[in-house]
Design a protein around this motif. Structure first.
Motif, mmCIF file in Angstrom:
data_model
loop_
_atom_site.group_PDB
_atom_site.id
_atom_site.type_symbol
_atom_site.label_atom_id
_atom_site.label_comp_id
_atom_site.label_asym_id
_atom_site.label_seq_id
_atom_site.Cartn_x
_atom_site.Cartn_y
_atom_site.Cartn_z
ATOM 1 N N GLY A 214 33.750 41.261 41.834
ATOM 2 C CA GLY A 214 34.741 42.221 41.387
ATOM 3 C C GLY A 214 36.061 42.197 42.132
ATOM 4 N N LYS A 215 36.248 41.254 43.070
ATOM 5 C CA LYS A 215 37.491 41.161 43.818
ATOM 6 C C LYS A 215 38.114 39.786 43.638
ATOM 7 N N THR A 216 39.426 39.711 43.883
ATOM 8 C CA THR A 216 40.110 38.421 43.917
ATOM 9 C C THR A 216 40.808 38.268 45.253
ATOM 10 N N TYR A 217 40.776 37.055 45.794
ATOM 11 C CA TYR A 217 41.375 36.746 47.080
ATOM 12 C C TYR A 217 42.333 35.574 46.929
ATOM 13 N N LEU A 218 43.407 35.607 47.708
ATOM 14 C CA LEU A 218 44.275 34.440 47.832
ATOM 15 C C LEU A 218 43.742 33.582 48.965
ATOM 16 N N ILE A 219 43.356 32.356 48.636
ATOM 17 C CA ILE A 219 42.820 31.423 49.620
ATOM 18 C C ILE A 219 43.900 30.421 49.996
ATOM 19 N N GLU A 220 44.158 30.301 51.302
ATOM 20 C CA GLU A 220 45.012 29.233 51.817
ATOM 21 C C GLU A 220 44.089 28.131 52.324
ATOM 22 N N ALA A 221 44.267 26.920 51.817
ATOM 23 C CA ALA A 221 43.290 25.859 52.084
ATOM 24 C C ALA A 221 43.951 24.590 52.597
ATOM 25 N N GLU A 233 44.307 40.048 49.232
ATOM 26 C CA GLU A 233 43.431 40.453 48.132
ATOM 27 C C GLU A 233 44.268 40.832 46.910
ATOM 28 N N ASN A 234 43.581 40.898 45.771
ATOM 29 C CA ASN A 234 44.196 41.241 44.491
ATOM 30 C C ASN A 234 45.346 40.297 44.153
ATOM 31 N N VAL A 235 45.065 39.011 44.279
ATOM 32 C CA VAL A 235 46.037 37.958 43.973
ATOM 33 C C VAL A 235 45.414 37.008 42.968
ATOM 34 N N GLU A 236 46.112 36.781 41.847
ATOM 35 C CA GLU A 236 45.641 35.840 40.828
ATOM 36 C C GLU A 236 46.770 34.898 40.438
#
Length: 329
Positions: A214-221, A233-236
């Motif tokens: 139920g959550k969205t995260y911004l991943i730096e990879a 969080e809350n980044v799409e």
């Protein structure tokens, strides 16, 4: 997209060895006219100062890749023979995602193109086209498709994001094995989905949305290390600015509603450009202070709009989506 019959007839104006076709005979049925001026007969290449998009205006050239000068988005649309549901380009590389007609379950052709938009590589992937990007150095293409049937997807569908190295031919069909850390701990979950990759200038650092529980995260990879960390969080559908300082994205504000937002990667402050309508797509940067994005219109098609970080939105190209530049603009 609805199709309507416009005025019949044929009007052709010759311009620089090409034809601007206002009315043409239908080649595949449907509308017999192009509803907007269209230039045919010129080669399509990834030249600089050009804005590429999918032409959605009614007519026999609807659905084809089109191009206009960056400085004159209202110019007659130059179109070729390429059909794409999603398109992106950088340097001398482009990616075209095309739904395979009649495929059940749905299949998508992922087509890698060179600077002359000639096919260089093709993969057929399960799912329907969703997002596409090319790293700024042109060495990696990435895509996201919607896939039905995954048992962990409570909504009945999931996303699958992959990468292809243009020079080496290395194919990563899904990045689900990416080692991700959330709040300092390695994150494991059966419902992990990734979508909307955007690359840094070096082609190694990238950002992607992780959706889970139920959550969205911004991943730096880090691509070479194949490791990522959640930084917001809350980044799409993130989109990194050309100078690498900001991430534009869609921020969920209610079920089925997203607001355009911009994250400063140094201060982690978020601002909202003056666009109040719901933006359900991955924005595209034009320079470091303007964003391009499609919005649904009254005809159930899409128009491409632009908005500054502090200046109001304006209609850029009607009946158009999936905008892309092949070089810094």
């Amino acid at each position: 997209m609805s199709r309507r019959l416009l005025l019949s007839g044929l009007a052709v104006v010759t311009l620089v060895g090409a034809a601007i076709t206002y009315v043409v005979h239908a080649r595949t049925g449907g509308a017999t006219e192009n509803a907007v001026p269209v230039v045919t007969g010129q080669p399509m290449t990834l030249e600089a100062r050009t804005l590429f998009f999918r032409n959605l205006a009614d007519g026999p050239d609807s659905g084809r890749l089109a191009a206009v000068p960056v400085g004159d988005p209202g110019a007659a649309r130059r179109v070729g023979e390429l059909h794409c549901d999603r398109f992106a380009a950088a340097r001398s590389t482009a990616i075209c995602l095309r739904l395979k007609p009649g495929s059940l379950p749905p299949l998508t052709d992922m087509i890698v193109l060179d600077a002359n938009l000639h096919e260089r590589h093709r993969e057929t992937l399960p799912g329907t086209p969703s997002r596409a990007r090319v790293s700024p150095d042109g060495r990696i293409v990435n895509w996201t498709v919607f896939v039905t049937g995954d048992s962990y997807a409570a909504t009945g569908f999931s996303t699958r994001t992959g990468l292809y190295e243009v020079d080496t031919g290395r194919l990563v069909k899904t990045i689900e094995e990416l080692a991700v850390f959330v709040h300092g701990k390695r994150y494991f979950a059966s419902d992990v989905n990734y979508w909307g990759v955007t690359f840094g200038a070096d082609g190694n650092r990238f950002y992607v949305t992780l959706g889970s529980r139920g959550k969205t995260y911004l991943i730096e990879a880090d691509y070479r290390a194949y490791r990522g960390t959640a930084i917001a969080e809350n980044v799409e559908c993130p989109s990194l600015s050309p100078d690498g300082r900001r991430i534009a994205f869609k921020q969920k504000v209610a079920t089925g509603t997203w607001r355009l937002a911009v994250l400063d990667l140094t201060t982690h402050q978020i601002i909202h450009p003056p666009e109040s309508r719901s933006v359900d797509d991955q924005p595209v940067w034009q320079g470091n202070s303007t964003l391009l994005y499609p919005l649904r219109n009254a005809t159930n098609s899409s128009d491409t709009w632009s908005v500054g970080l502090t200046t109001p939105p304006k209609l850029l190209i009607p009946q158009a989506d999936t905008p892309s530049f092949s070089s810094p603009n």
